[in-house]
Write a protein that holds these residues in place. Structure first.
Motif, PDB file in Angstrom:
ATOM      1  N   ARG A 142       0.819  -1.208   0.000  1.00 18.31           N
ATOM      2  CA  ARG A 142       0.000   0.000   0.000  1.00 18.31           C
ATOM      3  C   ARG A 142       0.857   1.263   0.000  1.00 18.31           C
ATOM      4  NH1 ARG A 142      -4.222  -1.814   4.755  1.00 18.31           N
ATOM      5  NH2 ARG A 142      -5.535  -3.183   3.470  1.00 18.31           N
ATOM      6  N   LEU A 143       0.288   2.331  -0.521  1.00 16.81           N
ATOM      7  CA  LEU A 143       0.967   3.622  -0.502  1.00 16.81           C
ATOM      8  C   LEU A 143       0.774   4.265   0.868  1.00 16.81           C
ATOM      9  CD1 LEU A 143       0.004   5.019  -4.017  1.00 16.81           C
ATOM     10  CD2 LEU A 143       2.140   3.942  -3.318  1.00 16.81           C
ATOM     11  N   THR A 144       1.884   4.495   1.544  1.00 21.90           N
ATOM     12  CA  THR A 144       1.862   5.144   2.846  1.00 21.90           C
ATOM     13  C   THR A 144       2.422   6.557   2.702  1.00 21.90           C
ATOM     14  OG1 THR A 144       4.094   4.461   3.487  1.00 21.90           O
ATOM     15  CG2 THR A 144       2.303   2.893   3.891  1.00 21.90           C
ATOM     16  N   GLU A 145       2.449   7.281   3.798  1.00 19.51           N
ATOM     17  CA  GLU A 145       2.954   8.648   3.754  1.00 19.51           C
ATOM     18  C   GLU A 145       4.447   8.705   3.455  1.00 19.51           C
ATOM     19  OE1 GLU A 145       1.698  10.850   7.175  1.00 19.51           O
ATOM     20  OE2 GLU A 145      -0.395  10.259   6.936  1.00 19.51           O
ATOM     21  N   GLU A 146       5.124   7.552   3.572  1.00 22.40           N
ATOM     22  CA  GLU A 146       6.556   7.496   3.262  1.00 22.40           C
ATOM     23  C   GLU A 146       6.837   7.086   1.817  1.00 22.40           C
ATOM     24  OE1 GLU A 146       5.285   5.992   6.214  1.00 22.40           O
ATOM     25  OE2 GLU A 146       5.730   7.950   7.096  1.00 22.40           O
ATOM     26  N   SER A 147       5.811   6.692   1.078  1.00 21.77           N
ATOM     27  CA  SER A 147       6.012   6.198  -0.288  1.00 21.77           C
ATOM     28  C   SER A 147       6.544   7.296  -1.200  1.00 21.77           C
ATOM     29  CB  SER A 147       4.701   5.653  -0.857  1.00 21.77           C
ATOM     30  OG  SER A 147       4.232   4.562  -0.090  1.00 21.77           O
ATOM     31  N   ALA A 148       7.548   6.927  -2.010  1.00 17.77           N
ATOM     32  CA  ALA A 148       8.141   7.896  -2.945  1.00 17.77           C
ATOM     33  C   ALA A 148       8.117   7.410  -4.389  1.00 17.77           C
ATOM     34  CB  ALA A 148       9.572   8.211  -2.533  1.00 17.77           C
ATOM     35  N   SER A 149       7.931   6.098  -4.579  1.00 17.27           N
ATOM     36  CA  SER A 149       7.850   5.523  -5.928  1.00 17.27           C
ATOM     37  C   SER A 149       6.614   4.637  -5.995  1.00 17.27           C
ATOM     38  CB  SER A 149       9.099   4.703  -6.248  1.00 17.27           C
ATOM     39  OG  SER A 149      10.240   5.529  -6.302  1.00 17.27           O
ATOM     40  N   ALA A 150       5.907   4.697  -7.111  1.00 21.23           N
ATOM     41  CA  ALA A 150       4.651   3.951  -7.198  1.00 21.23           C
ATOM     42  C   ALA A 150       4.333   3.581  -8.629  1.00 21.23           C
ATOM     43  CB  ALA A 150       3.501   4.776  -6.611  1.00 21.23           C
TER      44      ALA A 150
END
Length: 230
Positions: A181-189
């Protein structure tokens, strides 16, 4: 560049009209929901209401197609709805759409406005390439139940997204696992927009363009690649 997601021949046979568009993004800036993304979600709900014109979400031809495919692989679409229908129902309810974080709010808004299932995966947590396959039933799906991590297994023949570690999303786009899942720390998706006939490819591409523009707006300088539909 991350390997493009693949779709198995068995899934193609089940749903010949299936198409997906992948958007890869690096250098993203995520964080808690903000006023601007909340406004996007409210606007998406208004756009959806205009589109449906009093109909229930499942009466839309695209949602009806998803219900037919879910039934074809053994799921009960009135209980395990595709992600777009589930979000649309929430958008039209008194509760409204949830506010998760900037990136999730953005792709949820695009999903609701266009009534197209859209998902986002954290590329730093995906292991190897992503594949859309029919499950054997032996794959691991790590999720959380009652506050505790637990391992489930998909039903044999169920359509799932998976990587080298296991299933990342069950019943096509019904339930995403917490690992990617995309969290607040995610930088690449990677963002996946999924459609079935009779939805025109032009509609999917318009939704993809809107998503890419929103990603650029909220993450200036991000490196965004819109892959050709497959």
């Amino acid at each position: 560049m991350t390997p493009s997601p693949t779709v198995s021949a068995e899934v193609r046979a089940l749903a010949p009209g299936f198409t997906h568009l992948a958007i890869e993004a690096h250098g993203l800036v995520n964080g808690p929901s903000v006023q601007e993304t909340s406004a996007l979600l409210d606007d998406a709900a208004r756009r959806l209401a205009v589109r449906l014109d009093g109909r229930a979400p499942h009466e839309d031809p695209h949602m009806a197609a998803w219900r037919a495919v879910y039934t074809a692989f053994g799921a009960k679409p009135s209980r395990t709805r595709n992600s777009a229908e589930a979000l649309a129902r929430r958008a039209l309810s008194d509760a409204g759409l949830p506010r998760i974080n900037v990136l999730v709010d953005i792709y949820n808004a695009v999903s609701v406005a266009h009534l197209i299932p859209v998902g986002g995966e954290d590329l730093d947590r995906v292991r190897g390439a992503m594949h859309l396959v029919r499950a054997t039933g032996d794959e691991d799906f790590v999720t959380v139940a009652g506050g505790e991590e637990t391992v489930e297994h998909p039903d044999p023949g169920e359509v799932v997204w998976r990587d080298e570690m296991g299933v990342t999303c069950r019943r096509w786009n019904w339930r995403q696992g917490p690992r990617t899942r995309l969290t607040e720390e995610s930088a690449s998706a990677v963002f996946l927009l999924e459609s079935l006939a009779p939805t025109p490819m032009a509609d999917v591409e318009r939704a993809g363009t809107e998503l890419a523009e929103l990603l650029e707006k909220f993450s200036p300088g991000a490196r965004i690649t819109v892959h050709a539909p497959a």
